[in-house]
Design a protein around this motif. Structure first.
Motif, short mmCIF file in Angstrom:
data_model
loop_
_atom_site.label_atom_id
_atom_site.label_comp_id
_atom_site.label_asym_id
_atom_site.label_seq_id
_atom_site.Cartn_x
_atom_site.Cartn_y
_atom_site.Cartn_z
N TYR A 90 7.91 4.65 8.19
CA TYR A 90 7.82 5.69 7.17
C TYR A 90 6.36 5.94 6.83
N LEU A 91 6.12 7.14 6.34
CA LEU A 91 4.78 7.47 5.85
C LEU A 91 4.85 7.55 4.32
N GLY A 92 4.00 6.76 3.65
CA GLY A 92 3.93 6.78 2.20
C GLY A 92 2.55 7.21 1.73
N LEU A 93 2.50 7.96 0.65
CA LEU A 93 1.22 8.44 0.14
C LEU A 93 1.06 8.03 -1.32
N VAL A 94 -0.14 7.58 -1.66
CA VAL A 94 -0.44 7.10 -3.01
C VAL A 94 -1.60 7.92 -3.58
N PRO A 95 -1.45 8.45 -4.78
CA PRO A 95 -2.53 9.23 -5.39
C PRO A 95 -3.80 8.39 -5.55
N SER A 96 -4.93 9.08 -5.50
CA SER A 96 -6.20 8.36 -5.45
C SER A 96 -6.57 7.72 -6.77
N ASP A 97 -5.87 8.05 -7.85
CA ASP A 97 -6.30 7.52 -9.14
C ASP A 97 -5.57 6.24 -9.54
N VAL A 98 -4.62 5.80 -8.73
CA VAL A 98 -3.95 4.56 -9.09
C VAL A 98 -4.54 3.42 -8.26
N ASN A 99 -4.53 2.25 -8.84
CA ASN A 99 -5.09 1.09 -8.15
C ASN A 99 -4.11 -0.07 -8.33
N PRO A 100 -3.10 -0.08 -7.47
CA PRO A 100 -1.99 -1.02 -7.68
C PRO A 100 -2.47 -2.46 -7.54
N ALA A 101 -1.88 -3.32 -8.33
CA ALA A 101 -2.11 -4.75 -8.15
C ALA A 101 -1.49 -5.16 -6.81
N LEU A 102 -2.22 -5.99 -6.06
CA LEU A 102 -1.75 -6.38 -4.73
C LEU A 102 -1.66 -7.90 -4.62
N PRO A 103 -0.73 -8.39 -3.80
CA PRO A 103 -0.68 -9.83 -3.54
C PRO A 103 -1.93 -10.29 -2.79
N GLU A 104 -2.10 -11.59 -2.72
CA GLU A 104 -3.25 -12.20 -2.04
C GLU A 104 -3.43 -11.70 -0.61
N ASP A 105 -2.31 -11.63 0.11
CA ASP A 105 -2.38 -11.39 1.55
C ASP A 105 -2.46 -9.91 1.90
N THR A 106 -2.59 -9.06 0.91
CA THR A 106 -2.48 -7.61 1.15
C THR A 106 -3.73 -6.87 0.66
N THR A 107 -4.28 -6.02 1.50
CA THR A 107 -5.43 -5.21 1.08
C THR A 107 -5.43 -3.87 1.81
N TRP A 108 -6.36 -3.01 1.38
CA TRP A 108 -6.53 -1.71 2.00
C TRP A 108 -7.55 -1.80 3.13
N HIS A 109 -7.29 -1.03 4.18
CA HIS A 109 -8.22 -0.96 5.31
C HIS A 109 -8.49 0.50 5.66
N ALA A 110 -9.75 0.79 5.96
CA ALA A 110 -10.08 2.16 6.37
C ALA A 110 -9.39 2.46 7.69
N VAL A 111 -8.65 3.58 7.74
CA VAL A 111 -7.94 3.93 8.97
C VAL A 111 -8.93 4.22 10.10
#
Lengths: 225, 225
Positions: A90-111
């Motif tokens: 699936y493709l999911g999109l998140v608005p740029s103004d939210v900054n969700p709390a993430l678990p330890e093992d999870t982060t954002w990566h530049a595509v």
DNA sequence: CCACTTTTAGCCTGGTAGTCTAAAACCTTG
DNA sequence: CAAGGTTTTAGACTACCAGGCTAAAAGTGG
């Protein structure tokens, strides 16, 4: 004999001016330590969409995913080394103004600069970006990347990050206004550092996907020849 | 516990000036006697595409399917009354000049006047038609509906049948020629009954899917503002 | 008050699609 | 064989829309 069925999500957000994807680091073999897309097995009496929402909820507040659509189903028997496994992405999109709390093992990566991903998740991620890029041009998906209200420069920066090339704010405004997907709120955003004229604020008219009939080509003519 | 996985195909062809879909009549419960899309279970060590090609081969010569692409995966737990079953649908296109031999239980049905179909096959069929209509506008899929060589009137008739509305042959020619998807062969088709100027023959340049960057909108500008 | 920055409006240009008309090329019939 | 009918084709004209450019508007900071 039946294949296992898993769901995956390519969750995209524009962060720091770059398009980024949500990845988590595998703790188990195979591909232990490799980055991979969030997801997991399909449970009984569940649709695929319910499944990916459930698995996503472990990583991020699902209410912050403004748009979710099915991408493709992968079926190469070799795609998972130990198991016969089908994966629906699936493709999911998140608005740029939210900054969700993430678990330890999870982060954002530049595509744009992905590490080696587990399984076929690299290809899937790029497929997700392509889908986003295409739909930015002929739908209002922008609403899922943008905050509720924004200035045109901010919106342009989102498009630049997602499309990977320069975008003219002038054209962007005219096109989106003409299509009726953008709406001026009337408010002004006070100018920031270094001054400059205050920018007008806009909102997206709808917050559900709406495709704007893009093709003059082959549209129903009024007269037949 | 795992769901069963089946593949389905929406095989479309323009016949008698109407867009038609290949259906077969179920011999067993559930939905005994109802019309349904061809397809069947996924076999071990098989990809979804291999699977649908294999099942399709029971109904029609697969070499006559000029284009095949994945449509969507259906997962409603209620979609099959007796079994937990996921279905991945494909869209197949057959050129209008072939007339495949068909088994007893299989025939073409006008998409515009479908009977009640088994399961969710009705929805899937309409999704396939929508996909075709969209892609006719910004890709060269036409090649998969048309014979190797054809006149512009013939091509227009195919577009009319698929799109469901009038199409100007003048525009069609200009647009497709400019995009470089159409190629004049130089030959002439002798005029038929009642005379008329002989028509020039054309071919599609490529016989694989090629999307023509359709959107002037938001294209990379040469200068940034 | 002046220099600088950012946003915004407006005009011009180019390209593409929709419409229309007339000519071309062929057939049939008187 | 000429006249009328039919289909295809070329070309002109128009309308619309996106891309590019320029200058004005509206702020900030010195």
């Amino acid at each position: 004999m039946r294949p296992a069925q898993v769901t995956l999500a390519v969750v995209l957000q524009v962060r720091d001016g770059r398009l980024q994807v949500l990845l988590w680091q595998r703790a188990e073999e195979p591909f232990k330590g490799a980055w991979s897309l969030p997801g997991g097995y399909l449970a009984p009496a569940e649709t695929l969409e319910q499944s990916i929402r459930r698995h996503l909820a472990d990583k991020v507040d699902v209410r912050e995913v403004a748009h979710l659509e099915q991408l493709e189903t992968r079926s190469d028997p070799e795609r998972h080394p130990g198991e016969w496994q089908l994966a629906t992405a699936y493709l999911g999109l998140v608005p740029s103004d939210v900054n969700p709390a993430l678990p330890e093992d999870t982060t954002w990566h530049a595509v744009g600069r992905l590490p080696e991903l587990a399984f076929d998740h690299g290809e899937i991620t790029l497929a997700g970006r392509e889908r986003l890029r295409a739909k930015l041009s002929y739908t209002n998906v922008g609403f899922a990347l943008a905050p509720d209200t924004f200035t045109l420069s901010e919106l342009r920066d989102l498009y630049v990050a997602a499309l990977g090339h320069a975008v003219s704010a002038t054209n962007l405004k005219r096109v989106l206004l003409r299509r009726g997907v953008l709406l001026p709120t009337g408010e002004l955003r006070p100018s920031g550092q270094g001054g400059g004229r205050p920018a007008a604020c806009f909102r997206f008219e709808h917050s559900r996907l709406h495709i704007t009939d893009p093709f003059a080509v082959l549209r129903p003519p009024r007269v037949i020849d």
